[in-house]
Design a protein around this motif. Structure first.
Motif, PDB file in Angstrom:
ATOM      1  N   ASP A  82       0.850  -1.175  -0.062  1.00 43.18           N
ATOM      2  CA  ASP A  82       0.021  -0.068   0.084  1.00 43.18           C
ATOM      3  C   ASP A  82       0.842   1.134  -0.095  1.00 43.18           C
ATOM      4  O   ASP A  82       0.612   2.178  -0.599  1.00 43.18           O
ATOM      5  CB  ASP A  82      -0.825   0.049   1.175  1.00 43.18           C
ATOM      6  CG  ASP A  82      -1.636   1.357   1.421  1.00 43.18           C
ATOM      7  OD1 ASP A  82      -2.474   1.439   0.308  1.00 43.18           O
ATOM      8  OD2 ASP A  82      -1.549   2.055   2.250  1.00 43.18           O
ATOM      9  N   ARG A 214      -7.787  -9.771  -2.250  1.00 44.75           N
ATOM     10  CA  ARG A 214      -7.159  -8.552  -3.385  1.00 44.75           C
ATOM     11  C   ARG A 214      -7.628  -9.039  -4.492  1.00 44.75           C
ATOM     12  O   ARG A 214      -7.429 -10.305  -4.934  1.00 44.75           O
ATOM     13  CB  ARG A 214      -5.792  -8.347  -3.065  1.00 44.75           C
ATOM     14  CG  ARG A 214      -5.306  -7.241  -4.402  1.00 44.75           C
ATOM     15  CD  ARG A 214      -3.808  -6.945  -4.383  1.00 44.75           C
ATOM     16  NE  ARG A 214      -3.374  -6.228  -5.150  1.00 44.75           N
ATOM     17  CZ  ARG A 214      -2.138  -5.869  -5.460  1.00 44.75           C
ATOM     18  NH1 ARG A 214      -1.054  -6.470  -4.805  1.00 44.75           N
ATOM     19  NH2 ARG A 214      -1.884  -4.700  -6.246  1.00 44.75           N
ATOM     20  N   GLN A 217      -6.665  -3.525  -7.983  1.00 44.48           N
ATOM     21  CA  GLN A 217      -6.469  -2.394  -6.802  1.00 44.48           C
ATOM     22  C   GLN A 217      -7.557  -2.565  -5.754  1.00 44.48           C
ATOM     23  O   GLN A 217      -7.412  -1.618  -4.948  1.00 44.48           O
ATOM     24  CB  GLN A 217      -6.368  -1.158  -7.602  1.00 44.48           C
ATOM     25  CG  GLN A 217      -5.140  -0.601  -7.869  1.00 44.48           C
ATOM     26  CD  GLN A 217      -4.269  -1.651  -8.868  1.00 44.48           C
ATOM     27  OE1 GLN A 217      -4.867  -1.633 -10.041  1.00 44.48           O
ATOM     28  NE2 GLN A 217      -3.281  -2.138  -8.559  1.00 44.48           N
ATOM     29  N   ASN A 218      -8.541  -3.179  -5.894  1.00 45.10           N
ATOM     30  CA  ASN A 218      -9.514  -3.338  -5.124  1.00 45.10           C
ATOM     31  C   ASN A 218      -9.488  -4.150  -3.743  1.00 45.10           C
ATOM     32  O   ASN A 218      -8.815  -5.541  -4.097  1.00 45.10           O
ATOM     33  CB  ASN A 218     -11.171  -3.751  -5.503  1.00 45.10           C
ATOM     34  CG  ASN A 218     -11.505  -2.602  -6.597  1.00 45.10           C
ATOM     35  OD1 ASN A 218     -11.314  -1.304  -6.578  1.00 45.10           O
ATOM     36  ND2 ASN A 218     -12.007  -2.814  -7.644  1.00 45.10           N
ATOM     37  N   LEU A 219      -9.985  -4.222  -2.662  1.00 39.34           N
ATOM     38  CA  LEU A 219      -9.658  -5.022  -1.612  1.00 39.34           C
ATOM     39  C   LEU A 219     -11.375  -5.530  -1.119  1.00 39.34           C
ATOM     40  O   LEU A 219     -12.304  -4.521  -1.309  1.00 39.34           O
ATOM     41  CB  LEU A 219      -9.310  -4.230  -0.339  1.00 39.34           C
ATOM     42  CG  LEU A 219      -7.691  -3.850  -0.417  1.00 39.34           C
ATOM     43  CD1 LEU A 219      -7.110  -3.243   0.808  1.00 39.34           C
ATOM     44  CD2 LEU A 219      -6.992  -5.215  -0.853  1.00 39.34           C
ATOM     45  N   THR A 240      -9.537  -1.013   7.812  1.00 37.70           N
ATOM     46  CA  THR A 240      -8.731  -0.460   6.435  1.00 37.70           C
ATOM     47  C   THR A 240      -7.527  -0.650   6.738  1.00 37.70           C
ATOM     48  O   THR A 240      -6.970  -0.883   7.734  1.00 37.70           O
ATOM     49  CB  THR A 240      -9.257   0.746   5.831  1.00 37.70           C
ATOM     50  OG1 THR A 240      -8.571   1.943   6.769  1.00 37.70           O
ATOM     51  CG2 THR A 240     -10.846   1.130   5.919  1.00 37.70           C
ATOM     52  N   GLY A 265      -8.687   1.299  -1.171  1.00 32.69           N
ATOM     53  CA  GLY A 265      -8.126  -0.103  -1.820  1.00 32.69           C
ATOM     54  C   GLY A 265      -6.704   0.287  -1.902  1.00 32.69           C
ATOM     55  O   GLY A 265      -6.144   1.282  -1.102  1.00 32.69           O
ATOM     56  N   ASP A 276     -10.799   0.706  -4.551  1.00 33.59           N
ATOM     57  CA  ASP A 276     -12.065   0.537  -3.394  1.00 33.59           C
ATOM     58  C   ASP A 276     -12.035  -0.398  -2.554  1.00 33.59           C
ATOM     59  O   ASP A 276     -11.274  -1.723  -2.834  1.00 33.59           O
ATOM     60  CB  ASP A 276     -13.257   0.712  -4.004  1.00 33.59           C
ATOM     61  CG  ASP A 276     -13.635   1.991  -5.169  1.00 33.59           C
ATOM     62  OD1 ASP A 276     -12.720   2.891  -4.702  1.00 33.59           O
ATOM     63  OD2 ASP A 276     -14.325   1.915  -5.952  1.00 33.59           O
ATOM     64  N   LEU A 277     -12.525  -0.366  -1.309  1.00 30.38           N
ATOM     65  CA  LEU A 277     -12.844  -1.336  -0.471  1.00 30.38           C
ATOM     66  C   LEU A 277     -14.212  -1.814  -0.486  1.00 30.38           C
ATOM     67  O   LEU A 277     -15.212  -0.991  -0.097  1.00 30.38           O
ATOM     68  CB  LEU A 277     -12.410  -1.197   1.023  1.00 30.38           C
ATOM     69  CG  LEU A 277     -12.769  -2.004   2.199  1.00 30.38           C
ATOM     70  CD1 LEU A 277     -11.853  -3.340   2.097  1.00 30.38           C
ATOM     71  CD2 LEU A 277     -12.642  -1.372   3.389  1.00 30.38           C
TER      72      LEU A 277
END
Length: 326
Positions: A82, A214, A217-219, A240, A265, A276-277
């Motif tokens: 990150d 993952r 790029q999103n979680l 987060t 994310g 994004d998360l």
């Protein structure tokens, strides 16, 4: 062939017999093959040098040997991915010999290779049905360097390199992905006898995270809430990578609803913006109830508001996933 004198001289002496004719007219065979050597050197990465055994040679630059590349893996957490991180790793590799300064010679003396006359290449002439065919290759005696070591160094045996450990600092950019390879130039094995060092190839190995999954790029995160929170509405804490945030749960939130937390994310490597998360809401159903809890639920079982009555907005799972990916 139309000139009887030239033809007779060629038949008797071969190409060597043409020196007198072409040398006077400005076309020298050494120059022709020297230029061909430069051409093949450019085509094949500089491994060939000008000058050919049997045609005078001379004036050729020595071939510079290159060290081999090294490959390692670096395990990284999502937190490190990150923000980006500097990793220091200890690598066993070949380094220049300190005794001889990487030259391979104890006294620093070299002599011209007697097999290729310093050109670094040897030419093989073969007779075929179409005539004489020539091919060139690196001299096997000097490895294409055009010179040989005198008074070999005792510590490196004339190679100019020895095995040693080196601590290397590696800057890992933010947003890297599992399996991505980073090239650290010049940090591979040292080249023999003052040659060019190879590169260090670093492969990223992403560690599994205890909370997040993952995708690019999103979680993704699974959040569990009580039936009361889902029916009455509430607010819950969601973890987060940068700490916890509080998210509002609307009244009547169904299990399986996905909340999108923008920008929570991972960053895009060498790019702009963040992923994004995505939080999947799951209503927790208890398995073991005491008598009092069972009695309360029995009273609610037959109430009209507790009977399933899905609206058009509460669509199926696959339709929700289509909207999510769109």
């Amino acid at each position: 062939l139309s000139n009887p004198d030239k033809k007779a001289r060629y038949d008797q002496y071969g190409m060597a017999g043409m020196e007198g004719f072409y040398g006077q007219g400005g076309m020298n065979m050494n120059d022709i093959f020297s230029n061909l050597g430069d051409l093949f050197g450019d085509l094949f990465g500089g491994g060939f040098r000008t000058g050919f055994t049997g045609f005078g040679g001379g004036g050729a630059a020595r071939r510079v040997l290159r060290g081999t590349n090294l490959r390692i893996k670096i395990p990284l957490t999502l937190e490190e991915i990150d923000t980006g991180v500097e990793k220091k790793v200890r690598v066993s590799k070949y380094v220049p010999c300190k005794t001889c300064g990487g030259t391979g010679s104890r006294t620093g003396n070299f002599e011209t290779c007697p097999h290729c006359n310093g050109s670094g290449v040897v030419v093989e002439v073969r007779r075929t049905l179409l005539g004489q065919m020539q091919s060139q290759s690196a001299c096997p005696h000097c490895g294409g360097e055009g010179r040989v070591v005198r008074d070999k160094c005792r510590d490196c045996g004339g190679d100019g390199i020895v095995k040693s450990d080196e601590v290397i600092a590696i800057q890992v950019p933010a947003g890297v992905t599992d399996g991505m390879q980073l090239a650290i130039q010049g940090k591979g094995n040292a080249g023999p006898r003052g040659g060019v060092p190879g590169d260090l190839m670093v492969m990223v190995e992403e560690k599994p995270h205890e909370l997040f999954e993952r995708q690019d790029q999103n979680l993704y995160y699974n959040a569990f809430i009580t039936f009361a929170d889902a029916a009455l509405g509430s607010s819950v804490e969601i973890p987060t990578l940068h700490g916890k945030v509080r998210v509002k749960i609307e009244q009547g939130t169904p299990s399986g609803k996905v909340l999108r937390l923008k920008g929570k994310g991972l960053p895009a490597v060498q790019g702009y913006g963040r992923g994004d998360l995505l939080v999947s809401i799951n209503v927790w159903v208890p398995k073991n109830l005491n008598k009092e809890e069972k009695a309360l639920l029995e009273k609610l079982r037959s109430q009209p508001n507790f009977q399933p009555n899905p609206s058009k907005q509460e669509r199926g799972f696959f339709e929700k996933m289509k909207d999510l990916f769109n």
